[in-house]
Structure formats: C-alpha cells, structure tokens
Design an enzyme around this catalytic site. Sequence first.
Site, PDB file in Angstrom:
ATOM      1  N   CYS A 143      64.833 111.211  62.820  1.00 35.17           N
ATOM      2  CA  CYS A 143      64.097 110.878  61.614  1.00 35.17           C
ATOM      3  C   CYS A 143      63.480 109.492  61.749  1.00 35.17           C
ATOM      4  CB  CYS A 143      65.025 110.907  60.405  1.00 35.17           C
ATOM      5  SG  CYS A 143      65.828 112.511  60.146  1.00 35.17           S
ATOM      6  N   ARG A 159      61.833 112.872  57.375  1.00 33.55           N
ATOM      7  CA  ARG A 159      62.954 113.699  57.799  1.00 33.55           C
ATOM      8  C   ARG A 159      62.599 114.739  58.858  1.00 33.55           C
ATOM      9  NH1 ARG A 159      66.641 118.347  54.914  1.00 33.55           N
ATOM     10  NH2 ARG A 159      68.440 118.082  56.294  1.00 33.55           N
ATOM     11  N   LEU A 160      63.431 114.783  59.888  1.00 32.51           N
ATOM     12  CA  LEU A 160      63.476 115.900  60.821  1.00 32.51           C
ATOM     13  C   LEU A 160      64.747 116.667  60.486  1.00 32.51           C
ATOM     14  CD1 LEU A 160      62.352 117.384  63.328  1.00 32.51           C
ATOM     15  CD2 LEU A 160      63.806 115.900  64.718  1.00 32.51           C
ATOM     16  N   ILE A 207      70.424 119.438  60.400  1.00 30.56           N
ATOM     17  CA  ILE A 207      71.610 119.923  59.683  1.00 30.56           C
ATOM     18  C   ILE A 207      71.245 120.095  58.212  1.00 30.56           C
ATOM     19  CG2 ILE A 207      74.024 119.473  59.086  1.00 30.56           C
ATOM     20  CD1 ILE A 207      73.564 119.915  62.067  1.00 30.56           C
ATOM     21  N   ASN A 238      68.907 107.729  60.080  1.00 26.16           N
ATOM     22  CA  ASN A 238      68.333 108.432  61.225  1.00 26.16           C
ATOM     23  C   ASN A 238      69.479 108.738  62.186  1.00 26.16           C
ATOM     24  OD1 ASN A 238      66.811 109.356  63.429  1.00 26.16           O
ATOM     25  ND2 ASN A 238      66.535 107.280  64.207  1.00 26.16           N
ATOM     26  N   GLY A 239      69.647 110.009  62.555  1.00 30.45           N
ATOM     27  CA  GLY A 239      70.677 110.332  63.538  1.00 30.45           C
ATOM     28  C   GLY A 239      71.550 111.495  63.133  1.00 30.45           C
ATOM     29  N   GLU A 240      72.687 111.587  63.800  1.00 27.49           N
ATOM     30  CA  GLU A 240      73.639 112.664  63.566  1.00 27.49           C
ATOM     31  C   GLU A 240      75.057 112.096  63.551  1.00 27.49           C
ATOM     32  OE1 GLU A 240      72.583 115.604  62.907  1.00 27.49           O
ATOM     33  OE2 GLU A 240      70.530 115.555  63.682  1.00 27.49           O
ATOM     34  N   ASP A 246      75.125 116.013  57.393  1.00 30.87           N
ATOM     35  CA  ASP A 246      76.148 115.221  58.066  1.00 30.87           C
ATOM     36  C   ASP A 246      76.086 113.749  57.652  1.00 30.87           C
ATOM     37  OD1 ASP A 246      73.639 115.700  59.676  1.00 30.87           O
ATOM     38  OD2 ASP A 246      74.402 113.947  60.717  1.00 30.87           O
ATOM     39  N   LEU A 305      67.602 120.004  78.297  1.00 29.95           N
ATOM     40  CA  LEU A 305      66.669 119.509  79.298  1.00 29.95           C
ATOM     41  C   LEU A 305      67.332 119.663  80.658  1.00 29.95           C
ATOM     42  CD1 LEU A 305      65.228 116.277  77.625  1.00 29.95           C
ATOM     43  CD2 LEU A 305      64.488 118.654  77.392  1.00 29.95           C
ATOM     44  N   THR A 326      58.996 101.088  84.620  1.00 34.20           N
ATOM     45  CA  THR A 326      59.904 102.223  84.810  1.00 34.20           C
ATOM     46  C   THR A 326      59.880 103.160  83.624  1.00 34.20           C
ATOM     47  OG1 THR A 326      61.371 100.622  85.884  1.00 34.20           O
ATOM     48  CG2 THR A 326      62.242 102.824  85.515  1.00 34.20           C
ATOM     49  N   ARG A 336      56.564 105.177  83.351  1.00 31.29           N
ATOM     50  CA  ARG A 336      56.509 106.209  84.395  1.00 31.29           C
ATOM     51  C   ARG A 336      57.325 107.441  84.000  1.00 31.29           C
ATOM     52  NH1 ARG A 336      57.777 102.858  89.985  1.00 31.29           N
ATOM     53  NH2 ARG A 336      55.703 101.892  90.292  1.00 31.29           N
TER      54      ARG A 336
END
Length: 586
Positions: A2, A50-51, A54, A75-77, A98, A231, A316, A319
Amino acid sequence: MCGILAVLGCSDDSQAKRVRVLELSRRLKHRGPDWSGLYQHKDCYLAHQRLAIIDPASGDQPLYNEDKSIVVTVNGEIYNHEELRKKLRNHKIRTGSDCDVISHLYEEYGENFVDMLDGMFSFVLLDTRDNSFVVARDAIGITSLYIGWGLDGSVWISSELKGLNDDCEHFETFPPGHLYSSKEAKFKRWYNPTWFSEDIPSTPYDPLVLRRALENAVIKRLMTDVPFGVLLSGGLDSSLVASITARHLTGTRAAKHWGTQLHSFCVGLEGSPDLKAAREVADFLGTVHHEFHFTVQDGIDAIEDVIYHIETYDVTTIRASTPMYLMARKIKSLGVKMVISGEGADEIFGGYLYFHKAPNKEEFHRESCRKIKALHMYDCLRANKATSAWGLEVRVPFLDKEFINVAMAIDPEWKMIKRDQGRIEKWVLRRAFDDEQQPYLPKHVLYRQKEQFSDGVGYSWIDGLKAHAAQHVTDKMMLNAEHIFPQNTPTSKEAYYYRTIFERFFPQNSARLTVPGGPSIACSTAKAIEWDAAWSKNLDPSGRAALGVHAAAYGDEANGVNIAPPKIIDSIPRMEVGTPGVKILS
C-alpha cells in the site's frame, strides 16, 4: 504494498491543504489501486492508497479503535495478527484486516507493542486524545518509508520520496527497526537483535533447525485472500522458496481460495541463464510456469520510468530493478496481486561471490551484518518499489525476524567458503535442504553458482546498458563529474547517465542523500574491498567483477584465466543431521 502519506502538525487545516494532501497521495496510487482513504483531525492528515490482500471487502483504511480516538494507516502485512487478536482483552475489532490489531495493541501496550508485530510494515498512528503520533518501520526495512519536516513545524511521512520531496524543507529515509514518537520528537530503535552488535556468534550449525526455520517463514507468508505466485529465477534462494511453497501449499488458507497449483514467474533475455534454470526447477516442482522475455532495448526504454519509481541512482539497483519492473507488470496483468521471493539470503549467508575472499570468520560475519543493515537501501528497496509500481506485493521469507535470529546465531566458521572442502557460497543453506529421500531441488540446482539477478537475466543486459550510457555521456562530461555531482560523484558513464535522470525527478539535496554511495565490488560494502588488493582496480557491482571466482568473470579470457564452476557435489562430506552440533562423517 500500500501507499501511506501523513502530514502531522501542519499550520494549515484549510480545504486547500486537504486538496494538496489528496494530490500528493495520488502520486502513490500505483502502490494501492484498490481504494483511497483520507482522515483529517485538526492539523493532521492521514492518507492511504490500498492494495487489498487480506480481507479485500472490509479492510479499507485508515483503521480505527472502537471509539475512533486512535487512527492508523498501514503499509504491509502482520503475519501473526490472529495470535495478537487473542491477546487483546475487551476489544472489538471491526474488520478482518491483519493491520486492524495495531490501534488496539497501542491502547493496551503503548509504544512498546511494535516488537510484538511479526511481519513487514510501516505505519502512522494518530492518538486524537492528545494529538500525538507514532511512526514505525519494520525490522529490516522491507517496506519503504521516508520522513520529512516542513518550515511550519510539520512532520511528513510517505511510502515514497515523491509524496513529500516537493513540500518538505528536509527529508530522509526513515530508519528500519525504529519508531518516531511526537512526544519525544526523536527516533528510537525498537529492533535490538543479538546480531546487531556484530559480536561473533558460536551456536553450532544444525541443518534441520535451519530448514525448519525457513519452512516456517515461508508457510506464514501463505496468508492471502487474493491470487499469488512465486518469483523463480532458477537460483538457489528463489528455488528453495518455490519448493517449500509447493510442498506446504495444501491445507493453507491460500489453497482453500485458489487451489494447490502453484504459479511461478521468471524474466530474462532470450536464452539467459535464469530462464533455463527456472524452467528446469518449475518442471521439477510441477508449477504452472510463466516465462517472460525482454530485450535490451525494452529495458533501456523503461529506464526513466524505473528510476522514477525506484527513486535511486545506484547502479546495481537500477540494473536489477529494470527486469523486475517489467516482470511485475506482466504478473499483474495475469490477475496476481502477491508474490513470494528470495531476497535476503545472500546477505545472511554470505552468498555474494566476493565472500570467497573473506580472510576469517570474524570479517565474514561483520560483513554479513553490514549487508543486512543496508538491505533497505538496496534489495528491499528494489523488490518493494519495482513490484509496487504495478500494484503487486512481494513477500520475503528470508527476512523473517525469527529466521534471521536462527541463521545469524550460527558460528560463521560454518558459513566460510572453503572450496577444498566442497563448501561453496551459502553451503549451510544448501546442505540444510539436501534431502536424498525427498529432494527439495535437483542436486545441480541446489549447488548452482551464485548469479546476481542483473547478471542472471542475461549477461548482455549489463553490457547493453554500458553501451547505451556511453552514447549519452561523453568523456568531457566525465571530466567535470565531480563539480556537477560533488555528492556520490559518478565514476562511470553508466552511473552518470542514471544520475542525470534521477536529478530531473528529484533535484533536492535531501533526495541525493537518500541514496548510498562508496566503492563496491560485486555488491560488496566499501570495507570488504580491502580483502583483495586487485579489486580496487576493478570496481563494478556485477558478480562477474569477482575475478577468479565467477565462472564467467570479466576479462578472464584476456587474463589467461580458465575458471570452471567448482566440482561441489562429489566432494560434499556426508553429514549426520538432526542433532545439535552437526557431525562430519568421513
């Protein structure tokens, strides 16, 4: 991930200020395309993009306690939210989110509750009873966060630079593992693990303890109400995460919603090392595999967008961020909103190839500690922002607090790279998952040499970037670099090229100072360059700069060096596992 934005204690509570806060919050809309929220109390504003991962139906933010006297944007879980709910007495939690436990925990425990949270998070909590506030960021800095100060005495908080850089007199990165309390107007470190002091640990290596700790870290991250995947680059770290996920998916909350067929994702240039390795691992695990190709030109065309979203000029990071940014867009187009990834293992276990030259276990351990402390400026920043650019969340089990405690307590003598004993980089992690009866991975994948992500997507990617930068940056420009960019002066045309783009988006001096600097070899800290005198003449963050270590090192042919990957598998000592103090058997 988020997006959060807060303006606290400003001198203006007019409608114009509210409109400005809304405008700035929209700059973070890519992080949370599912809902927007704004709360105002007197001269304090809390905004949220918001994303929904949960409780998508009812977890909109800001969130409140019962009488709405305490307001929070997060923001987070929080992976242990169900356990924390049980500890709360006489509280009625409104949603299934959560993050909804945070305001109630503050009521019961005050500022000291932060260390109770198990997860990745950054939040702003406003106590309207006295107009005080608390800001906190997770232990390692998995979630991005910045703090700024206005001339009017206001404090600004934003998930990204672009939310505050135009309005603050000064701003900086919010330090990981810290909280900021308005009552004291200063930072306090809430995260105080044993390893942080860099004292040398002595716990014997037990592969089964390490294995269980990582499995637990992965399993808790299967908490989701939306489609997800893994991933998979084909390297050790992402392959282990994918293997554990596939093995334990059945019976989880995620499986009940979306079934037990795991989806995996990989990106690379046509014919790249990662694509080939990832395909093999996916076949072994039986995942539904999605392979995304990009060209060098595709990546070059995306560079400006990448720098705008990633908010760095570090070579870095750019890239590696570009292919991840392109992959995230493809993943989101498939309807996936969360992925699990392998960031953090190289820092914890000394996985970068330059660790081959660590002179002793003390230096090995201290360099590992330095790398973990800097993760929020490099790999965490890349993973968080490259995926958030498209409204995709990434979770990183290697950076689980409990797992780090287990891994960083191991006597670093076990982590040392000793080729004559068949111990390559991250040997303790590889050996922990070397199960003959129920293999987690094919043996040659389990012992594949480290490839940095920006190398593994295809060696011509970095070479193409260098060539492109050389077309835009002249020798004359480089001669004046120290006068144009006195802070973190670019030492290559590639670095100069990225810096000019960054400065267009973020021209403030405070913005320049949020980006780390200093020399590096194959992603080392500046201190580790002292391990090999030759490295100071070959400063490049690519793993191929580790001459004499990487199988495809820069200049090996020209130098007459014939390097083959070490023959590891046949020379691994048999090990009796499951008992404290592993025994090596002849």
